[in-house]
Enzyme design. Structure first.
Site, PDB file in Angstrom:
ATOM      1  NE  ARG A  84       0.936  -4.354  -4.437  1.00 42.59           N
ATOM      2  CZ  ARG A  84       0.507  -4.025  -3.233  1.00 42.59           C
ATOM      3  NH1 ARG A  84      -0.531  -4.663  -2.681  1.00 42.59           N
ATOM      4  NH2 ARG A  84       1.094  -3.073  -2.545  1.00 42.59           N
ATOM      5  CG  HIS A 128       4.131  -4.339   1.481  1.00 40.79           C
ATOM      6  ND1 HIS A 128       3.170  -4.648   0.536  1.00 40.79           N
ATOM      7  CD2 HIS A 128       3.518  -4.507   2.682  1.00 40.79           C
ATOM      8  CE1 HIS A 128       2.041  -5.000   1.151  1.00 40.79           C
ATOM      9  NE2 HIS A 128       2.226  -4.906   2.450  1.00 40.79           N
ATOM     10  CD  GLU A 173      -2.513  -0.896   3.062  1.00 39.13           C
ATOM     11  OE1 GLU A 173      -2.205  -1.016   4.259  1.00 39.13           O
ATOM     12  OE2 GLU A 173      -3.458  -1.532   2.554  1.00 39.13           O
ATOM     13  CG  ASN A 298      -3.847  -2.157  -0.880  1.00 40.35           C
ATOM     14  OD1 ASN A 298      -3.814  -2.449  -2.075  1.00 40.35           O
ATOM     15  ND2 ASN A 298      -2.760  -2.061  -0.153  1.00 40.35           N
ATOM     16  CE1 TYR A 300      -6.607  -4.947   2.550  1.00 35.49           C
ATOM     17  CE2 TYR A 300      -7.488  -7.174   2.819  1.00 35.49           C
ATOM     18  CZ  TYR A 300      -6.472  -6.321   2.414  1.00 35.49           C
ATOM     19  OH  TYR A 300      -5.307  -6.841   1.891  1.00 35.49           O
ATOM     20  CD  GLU A 358      -2.587  -5.324   0.192  1.00 36.20           C
ATOM     21  OE1 GLU A 358      -3.257  -5.382   1.244  1.00 36.20           O
ATOM     22  OE2 GLU A 358      -1.413  -4.903   0.149  1.00 36.20           O
TER      23      GLU A 358
HETATM   24  N1  LIG Z   1      -4.498  -6.387   7.776  1.00 43.32           N
HETATM   25  N2  LIG Z   1      -4.351  -6.841   6.846  1.00 43.32           N
HETATM   26  C1  LIG Z   1      -4.225  -7.481   5.603  1.00 43.32           C
HETATM   27  C2  LIG Z   1      -3.299  -6.682   4.645  1.00 43.32           C
HETATM   28  C3  LIG Z   1      -1.838  -6.721   5.102  1.00 43.32           C
HETATM   29  O1  LIG Z   1      -1.407  -8.062   5.297  1.00 43.32           O
HETATM   30  C4  LIG Z   1      -1.025  -6.055   3.997  1.00 43.32           C
HETATM   31  O2  LIG Z   1       0.367  -6.191   4.224  1.00 43.32           O
HETATM   32  C5  LIG Z   1      -1.354  -4.564   3.927  1.00 43.32           C
HETATM   33  O3  LIG Z   1      -0.891  -4.078   2.681  1.00 43.32           O
HETATM   34  C6  LIG Z   1      -2.847  -4.273   4.102  1.00 43.32           C
HETATM   35  O4  LIG Z   1      -3.344  -4.338   5.364  1.00 43.32           O
HETATM   36  C7  LIG Z   1      -3.763  -5.253   4.530  1.00 43.32           C
END
Ligand SMILES: N#[N+]C[C@@H]1[C@@H](O)[C@H](O)[C@@H](O)[C@@H]2O[C@H]12
Length: 453
Positions: A84, A128, A173, A298, A300, A358
């Site tokens: 991706r 992005h 996001e 995504n 975390y 993610e």
């Molecule tokens: N912070 N963090 C890691 C990660 C970031 O590096 C990504 O660009 C985003 O899509 C999402 O926030 C997650």
């Protein structure tokens, strides 16, 4: 590294399951102005003193713009069958609209062709976070014209790559784009406006719908939306904490998914934004209904929530779970939350196809020793979250793939290079790549899941 791979409910995942890694253009490419590219809001933001830790910028990043062949070979050596990545809008349209920059299109076409030659499925994210600076000068995502700009940009890519890219994502996001860039101001373009925020969110949703429609017109069949989801748990059974948790769940998890699936905003949004929340007609809300062909999740961590009137605009705050492990981002390691959020999607939105687009963790990695980097915490994080994903599969979630964040240590937005999420280390001086133990673990896990071990 002889790490026991996580168990799976069956001998192997659903056929066609994708095992990938994820990156984004500004975070890895470098060369932001090469070959006619126009600057993005992140080029300007990173070059603004005080905005990014240590004054780091994406001028070099992982130097992927020049090392992309090496990186595709690296992906193949990890056994990935998917990758991706995102396209830098400013490489395609330096002014954001109008003139197309052919060298920019060529870069992504060569990348996609190299991936396909290695049997790696490309998943292309249209946006992005790196909006062309020229469009920000015209109002950016706060402009009523932004959905049209985005649909036109998407159409150029659909026509250029639609014959070889099968998986598309409109936005990465939208919540972070909105909250980070326009409410809290820690991300580009760095605005802090409660009145602008709902307008930006609405335009992003209109942009997603417009890009979905333009994709359909070009015969594109699998267009998704990638959202950051974070399950919210009340810190106590007190009514105030329960209500605060519901508000924060609406604010983070339902603000964008409810409109695209139901054509309505969560009821809590008006209470959160008060008089700053605009009036929308039924037709304006219905126009947001644009269910994606899949949801990119995504994931975390989770939040444990307590009511707190001083924490605006939601009136809620996270309560740190000190007894549990945390990552270098100070995010609690909570794999159960991945299972929960996938089951929540299944129940609320009718079990749509889902990719984990993610999942990963930043830790303060030890230095390499004798050509190895023993990132044990990241191996443990991956193992526990792969197990959590397998539990979701067991519940019947239509999970179609897993993309680790991230392939490479990269530019972590306002943290610069201080936070490292990679399966592969990138040397801060010469950008040499070194596969970490977590990359080896992921490679071995893929082999076992796919029955090749
Ligand atoms: N912070 N963090 C890691 C990660 C970031 O590096 C990504 O660009 C985003 O899509 C999402 O926030 C997650």
């Amino acid at each position: 590294m002889n790490e026991q791979a996580p168990e799976m409910p069956t001998d192997s995942p659903p056929s066609g399951f994708l095992w990938g890694a994820a990156t984004s253009s500004y975070q890895i490419e470098g060369s932001p102005l090469a070959d006619g590219a126009g600057p993005s809001i992140w080029h300007r933001f990173a070059h603004t003193p005080g905005r990014v830790l240590n004054g780091d910028t994406g001028d070099i990043a992982c130097d992927h713009y020049r090392r992309w062949r090496e990186d595709v070979t690296l992906m193949a050596s990890l056994g990935l069958n998917a990758y991706r990545f995102s396209v830098a809008w400013g490489r395609i349209l330096p002014e954001g609209t109008g003139r197309v920059n052919q060298p920019g299109l060529d870069f992504y076409r060569h990348l996609v062709d190299a991936l396909l030659e290695q049997g790696i499925e490309p998943m292309l994210t249209l946006y992005h976070w790196d909006l062309p600076e020229a469009l920000d000068a015209r109002g950016g995502w706060a402009s009523d014209a932004s959905p049209g700009w985005f649909a036109d940009y998407a159409r150029i890519l659909y026509r250029a790559l639609g014959d070889r890219v099968r998986l598309w994502i409109t936005l990465n996001e939208p919540w972070v784009i909105t909250a980070g860039g326009y409410l809290f101001g820690d991300l580009a373009p760095g605005h802090r406006s409660q009145s602008e925020t709902p307008i930006v969110a609405h335009n992003l949703l209109r942009a997603h719908a417009a890009a979905l429609a333009s994709g359909r017109a070009e015969g594109i069949e699998r267009i998704g939306l990638a959202v950051n989801l974070e399950p919210q748990y009340p810190a106590s059974p007190l009514a105030d904490d329960i209500a605060a948790t519901a508000r924060r769940d609406a604010f983070i998890n339902r603000w964008f998914l409810d409109p695209v699936f139901f054509g309505r905003y969560p009821a809590e949004m008006e209470a959160i934004f008060g008089t700053a929340w605009p009036e929308y007609s039924a037709s304006e809300l219905d126009a947001l209904r644009a269910p994606p062909d899949f949801i990119g999740v995504n994931y975390y961590s989770r939040s444990v929530v307590r009511a707190d009137p001083t924490e605006q605009p939601v009136g809620a705050r996270r309560v740190r779970q000190d007894a549990r492990p945390h990552t270098a981002m100070d995010w609690e390691v909570y794999p159960q939350g991945l299972t929960h959020i996938l089951a929540w999607i299944q129940g609320r939105y009718g079990n749509p196809p889902v990719y984990i687009t993610e999942n990963g963790a930043a830790f303060d990695d030890p230095p390499p020793v004798a050509g190895r980097l023993h990132d044990r915490q990241r191996v443990a994080y991956l193992r526990s979250h792969l197990r959590a994903a397998s539990r979701a599969l067991r519940r019947g979630v239509d999970l179609r793939g897993y993309f680790a964040w991230s392939l490479l240590d990269n530019f972590e937005w306002s943290y610069g290079y201080a936070k490292r999420f990679g399966l592969v280390r990138v040397d801060p001086v010469d950008r040499q790549r070194l596969i970490k133990d977590s990359g080896r673990f992921y490679r071995d896990a893929i082999r076992r899941y796919e029955g090749r071990a």
